[in-house]
Scaffold this active site. Structure first.
Site, PDB file in Angstrom:
ATOM      1  N   THR A  12       0.845  -1.195   0.000  1.00  0.00           N
ATOM      2  CA  THR A  12       0.000   0.000   0.000  1.00  0.00           C
ATOM      3  C   THR A  12       0.879   1.243   0.000  1.00  0.00           C
ATOM      4  OG1 THR A  12      -0.049   0.237   2.412  1.00  0.00           O
ATOM      5  CG2 THR A  12      -1.778  -1.121   1.417  1.00  0.00           C
ATOM      6  N   ASP A  13       0.355   2.339  -0.566  1.00  0.00           N
ATOM      7  CA  ASP A  13       0.987   3.625  -0.288  1.00  0.00           C
ATOM      8  C   ASP A  13       0.819   3.875   1.206  1.00  0.00           C
ATOM      9  OD1 ASP A  13       2.239   6.059  -0.524  1.00  0.00           O
ATOM     10  OD2 ASP A  13       1.021   6.738  -2.202  1.00  0.00           O
ATOM     11  N   TRP A  14       1.658   4.721   1.767  1.00  0.00           N
ATOM     12  CA  TRP A  14       1.714   4.888   3.219  1.00  0.00           C
ATOM     13  C   TRP A  14       0.384   5.436   3.746  1.00  0.00           C
ATOM     14  CZ3 TRP A  14       5.495   2.543   1.445  1.00  0.00           C
ATOM     15  CH2 TRP A  14       6.581   2.124   2.217  1.00  0.00           C
TER      16      TRP A  14
END
Length: 810
Positions: free
Chosen positions: A228-230
Site C-alpha cells: 500500500t501507499d503509506w
C-alpha cells in the site's frame, strides 16, 4: 509455494505480522526463522533514507545521496539506456545504505498539467512511460534489491487523492492508464508494486479485484509483492483477498489482528494468507544478500558526473531565434533571476533528496567559458513584487550583449499532496521579463519547473532552454548547453498547450467532491490535440538542436520500420526518431496517431545512419470491451516517422490481418468520441461509454461522517467542535501562507485537510487505533462527551494491551 517448509513452521500470528510494517520504513522480522526486515526508502530520483527517527512527510533530512534529475526530466532524453544507467546508480546507492526496496519509479500518466506530482512522472504517453520505467527497474534490480513501481493505478491528481473515485471506462483504463504498468511488470520484471490511495470505479485500488487479481496477477502473471501507499490501507481483509500483501506503515499489530480474526471467522482461508506470506518471503530472501552487505560508500564524484550527463541529455531547446544560442565566446552576459543563485533542481514531498553535491549557476561560469558581467536577483522566488529588484536587473541588462534570465516555478508550487492552481509562472517574473525586454531584447530564458506552463510572454525571448528539474548537477549541465559544449537533444515528453483551457481534461479536472470523471477517454495529450486539430505551443516529442537532421528511405515490413537519418548540419548531435501508428478504419474510434516506438541516435556531422524501429505486441492492438481482451483490427495502417508528433518526416502503410473481433461500439451513440470533440462530452454519452450510470460527484451531507470521509468534510459536520476544527485548519493554512510559511501550509493541506478519518489510525504508527477513531467520529457527528469518553477508554485499553505484549516478549 517456494517457502512451504518455513510457512508450515510459523504461527498464525507470525504469518499475519509479515503483512504490515514493524515501524514507518521497515517490515516485520521473525528472528527464530531467520526472516529479516526489509528496509523501504523513497527513491524515484535519489535515495531518501532519513538519518533519524522519521516520518513519510520528509520533515527530517535524509542521508546524503545523489539527486538525479526527476522522471519528468529524464523522460525528455527518450533514452532507455540512460534510464537504465540511472536505475543502476540508484541501486548502487540503495545497497550502500542497506535499502531493500526502492520506492520508485512513479509512472502515473500526466492526464492534466496541474497535477502537483507531475514532476515525478515520466509522460502523458503510456508507451514512453512504460519503456523508461522498465529501464529504471532493470537498473535498480541489477543490484539484487527491488524497485517498487507506483502508484497502481489512475492516480492523476493530488487533490483528495486519498478519497477520490476515478471514474474511467475500461478501454481507456487499459490503453492509457495500465499500459505503462504492464510494460513495467512484463519487461522490467519489478519485484514490488505500490497501490494508489484513490478509488477506481468505486473501489479502493488495493481492494480492487479487477485490477489486482484479474489484470495484475492473472493476465500479466505478476508474482511479486503489492504494497500500500503509506496509510493507504482501507479494509485489511479485502486488501489481502485482492492480493495486497504488505500494508505500510505499521499499525502496531491492529491490522494483523483483523486478518487473524477474519481467518477464525472463516471469512478468509488461511491458504490465502500463506500465499501472501510466500511472496513476502521471496522478496525478503531475494534482496537479503544485497541489502545486508557491509556498508561501502558509493563513488560520489562518479555519480555526480552521471547526474550531469543525464541532465545534459534531457535539456530541451524550445526556441532559438536568430541563432542566439550557443553563446559566442566574446559576448558579455548578464545573469538575472533567483533560480540562478539558488537552483530549483527537484520537487517537493516524499521524493526530496539531500544531495551529495549541489552545483549553482553562479559558481560554474568560470569553467563554462561564458563571460558574466554580473548577477541580479530580479524577483522574489515566492511571488512578492519588488520594483527595486526589477530596476537593478534592468540596469545590469543594459550593459550586456545577452541576458540569461532564470525563471520558473518554486518548490512549494509543485508539490506532493497539492495540485497547482494554474499553469502560469508568478506575475512578478513576467513583469521582470517585460521590463528587461524594453532595455535589451536579446533574452535567453532558462526554465526551471517540472511540468508544463503557459507562455504568453514567449515572443519576448529569443532563446528558451527548458532544464526541467535537472538534479544536483543541472545548473552546470545548462551552462554546457548554453555555451555549445553540449548539443541539446532533449525532446518534450508532454505537450505544451497554448493555454490551460485548451487541455482535454480542463472541464473534468479535478472533479467534484467525491469523484472525478475521465470523460475525455483516450484523448489525452497529443492524442487529443492532433485528433482535434487544436494548435499547441510545443507538441509532444518536440525539441531543437544546434544541427539539423534529414529523414529518408523508409521501408516498412511486418517486423518494423527501417529508414535513414542524415546529419545535415555542422555539429555532431543526437536525434530522437519517433514511430507513430494511425488506426486502420473508422469502425473503432482512435486518436489520429499513437506512439508505438522510438530510438535515440548519435550522428556525426555529414553522416547518415540506418535506423530500425521494430513493431512489438502493442503496435496495432486495441482493447475490445465486447471480447474483454486485446484485439487487432484488420486493415491498412499508416506508419509515420516523426521528429515530433506534429513533425512527421516519413510515411508509409502496412496491411495487418485482424483478429475478427466484433465491433465494440455503435458510433451513432458516441459521436463525441468518434469525432474527437471531447471537451464537453454529455453525461449520457459518457455513461454509454462506461456501460453504467456515473456515481454522484457530491458528498452525501445527510449521513454521519465515517472512516473514509475526509477531515475537510467537517465543514458540514453535526458536531460544533468538528466545524470549529475545520475553520481552525483553514485559518492556519491561510495564516501560514500569509506569513511566508508556504511549505508548512502545504503540509497542513496534504497531511490533515484531505486525510480520511481512518488515516488518523493508519498514519500514526499505533498512537491512535481504529476504536479510538470511532470515538473521534462520535465527536465529529455531534456526540462530544460520549466520543471523548470512548477515545479515553479505548486508549487505556490499547496501552494495557501494549504493556501485556511487551511483558510477554521480555
Amino acid at each position: 509455494m517456494k517457502y512451504k517448509a518455513i510457512i508450515e513452521n510459523m504461527t498464525i500470528d507470525e504469518k499475519a505480522s509479515l503483512m504490515s510494517g514493524k515501524d514507518f520504513w521497515q517490515t516485520q522480522d521473525i528472528k527464530r526463522l531467520g526472516i529479516n526486515s526489509l528496509f523501504l526508502a523513497d527513491g524515484p530520483h535519489g535515495i531518501r533514507k532519513q538519518a533519524v527517527a522519521a516520518d513519510h512527510l520528509g520533515l527530517n533530512a535524509g542521508i546524503p545521496a545523489t539527486c538525479f534529475p526527476t522522471a519528468a526530466t529524464v523522460a525528455n532524453s527518450w533514452n532507455q539506456e540512460l534510464g537504465e544507467k540511472v536505475g543502476d546508480y540508484l541501486g548502487d546507492e540503495a545497497v550502500s545504505q542497506q535499502v531493500s526496496v526502492l520506492l520508485g519509479p512513479g509512472i502515473n500518466i500526466k492526464r492534466n498539467p496541474l497535477c502537483g506530482r507531475n514532476f515525478e512522472y515520466f509522460s502523458e504517453d503510456p508507451y514512453l512511460t512504460g519503456k523508461m520505467a522498465a529501464a529504471y527497474i532493470r537498473g535498480v534490480q541489477s543490484h539484487g534489491i527491488s524497485a517498487c513501481v507506483k502508484h497502481f493505478a489512475v492516480n492523476n491528481q493530488e487533490e483528495r487523492r486519498m478519497s477520490i473515485d476515478a471514474v474511467v471506462d475500461e478501454r481507456t483504463l487499459r490503453e492509457i492508464y495500465l499500459t505503462a504498468f504492464e510494460i513495467a511488470v512484463k519487461e522490467g520484471n519489478t519485484k514490488a508494486l505500490m497501490t494508489s490511495y484513490n478509488r477506481l470505479n468505486g473501489e479502493y485500488t488495493n481492494e480492487n479485484m479487477h485490477i489486482m487479481k484479474r489484470i495484475l496477477r492473472e493476465e500479466w502473471g505478476y508474482d511479486g509483492v503489492v504494497i500500500t501507499d503509506w496509510g493507504g490501507g482501507n479494509d485489511r481483509v479485502k486488501g489481502l483477498l485482492a492480493g495486497n500483501e504488505l500494508e505500510m506503515p505499521t499499525t502496531d499489530g491492529e491490522a494483523d489482528q483483523e486478518i487473524i480474526e477474519a481467518i477464525r471467522r472463516d471469512e478468509i482461508k488461511e491458504s490465502v494468507l500463506d500465499e501472501a506470506v510466500d511472496r513476502v518471503l521471496d522478496l525478503v530472501f531475494s534482496t537479503q544478500q544485497a541489502s545486508q552487505r557491509p556498508t561501502t560508500p558509493f563513488d560520489v564524484e562518479r555519480h555526480h558526473r552521471l547526474s550531469q550527463k543525464v541532465a545534459e541529455e534531457s535539456i530541451v531547446l524550445l526556441k532559438n531565434e536568430e541563432a542566439v544560442l550557443p553563446l559566442q565566446f566574446s559576448q558579455k552576459v548578464a545573469v538575472i533571476g533567483d533560480f540562478a543563485k539558488d537552483a530549483r533542481y527537484q520537487g517537493a514531498g516524499s521524493s526530496i533528496v539531500n544531495p551529495t553535491i549541489l552545483d549553482h549557476t553562479l559558481y560554474c561560469f568560470e569553467e563554462s567559458g561564458i563571460t558574466s558581467i554580473g548577477f541580479e536577483q530580479g524577483f522574489d522566488r515566492y511571488g512578492k513584487k519588488d520594483p527595486q529588484k526589477i530596476k537593478n536587473a534592468c540596469d545590469l541588462a543594459k550593459q550586456a550583449d545577452v541576458v540569461l534570465l532564470y525563471i520558473g516555478l518554486d518548490e512549494v508550487t509543485e508539490a506532493e499532496g497539492l495540485d497547482r492552481a494554474n499553469m502560469q509562472i508568478p506575475e512578478n517574473q513576467i513583469e521582470l521579463l517585460h521590463a528587461l525586454y524594453e532595455v535589451n531584447p536579446n533574452i535567453v530564458a532558462i526554465l526551471s519547473c517540472g511540468s508544463a506552463i503557459e507562455m504568453p510572454w514567449i515572443d519576448k525571448v529569443k532563446g528558451l532552454v527548458h532544464g526541467y528539474l535537472g538534479g544536483q548537477a543541472g545548473a552546470r549541465a545548462i551552462l554546457r548547453v548554453l555555451s555549445g559544449d553540449v548539443n541539446p537533444s532533449g525532446k518534450l515528453a508532454e505537450t505544451y498547450p497554448i493555454e490551460y483551457e485548451d487541455t482535454p481534461s480542463y472541464r473534468y479536472f479535478p472533479g467534484n467532491e467525491a469523484s472525478v470523471e475521465y470523460r475525455e477517454s483516450l484523448y489525452i495529450g497529443y492524442r487529443y490535440y492532433d485528433s482535434a486539430n487544436v494548435p499547441v505551443l510545443f507538441p509532444f516529442g518536440y525539441g531543437l538542436s544546434y544541427t539539423t537532421f534529414e529523414y529518408s528511405n523508409i521501408q516498412v515490413t511486418r517486423a518494423g520500420v527501417t529508414f535513414e537519418i542524415t546529419n545535415t548540419g555542422e555539429k555532431a548531435g543526437m536525434e530522437v526518431a519517433q514511430l507513430y501508428v494511425t488506426g486502420a478504419s473508422n469502425h473503432i474510434f482512435r486518436p489520429s496517431k499513437e506512439l508505438k516506438g522510438f530510438t535515440k541516435v548519435f550522428i556525426n556531422e555529414g553522416e547518415t545512419k540506418t535506423v530500425t524501429i521494430p513493431f512489438d505486441d502493442k503496435a496495432f492492438r486495441y482493447f475490445n470491451i465486447k471480447t474483454n481482451q486485446w484485439e487487432c483490427e484488420e486493415g491498412t495502417y499508416q506508419i509515420k516517422i516523426g521528429a515530433s508528433s506534429s513533425d512527421i518526416r516519413l510515411e508509409d502503410s502496412l496491411f495487418v490481418e485482424g483478429t475478427n473481433a466484433p465491433i465494440p461500439y455503435q458510433p451513432k451513440l458516441l459521436p463525441s468520441y468518434y469525432n474527437g470533440a471531447i471537451k464537453d462530452v454529455p453525461l449520457h454519452e459518457f455513461e454509454q461509454l462506461l456501460g453504467r450510470n456515473v456515481p454522484n460527484q457530491n458528498w452525501d451531507r445527510t449521513k454521519p461522517l465515517g472512516y473514509n470521509d475526509i477531515i475537510a468534510q467537517c465543514q458540514y459536520a453535526k458536531g460544533a467542535f468538528a466545524r470549529l476544527a475545520y475553520h481552525a485548519i483553514v485559518f492556519s493554512y491561510w495564516f501560514l501562507r500569509k506569513i511566508g510559511k508556504r511549505s508548512t501550509a502545504n503540509l497542513i493541506m496534504m497531511s490533515i485537510y484531505y486525510l480520511p478519518f481512518r488515516g488518523i489510525a493508519k498514519m500514526t504508527g499505533g498512537i491512535v487505533n481504529m476504536p479510538m477513531v470511532d470515538g473521534i467520529l462520535m465527536i465529529v457527528n455531534g456526540h462530544f462527551f460520549k466520543g471523548l469518553r470512548h477515545v479515553w477508554k479505548e486508549r487505556k485499553k490499547m496501552l494495557k494491551k501494549k504493556k501485556e505484549r511487551l511483558a510477554k516478549l521480555s
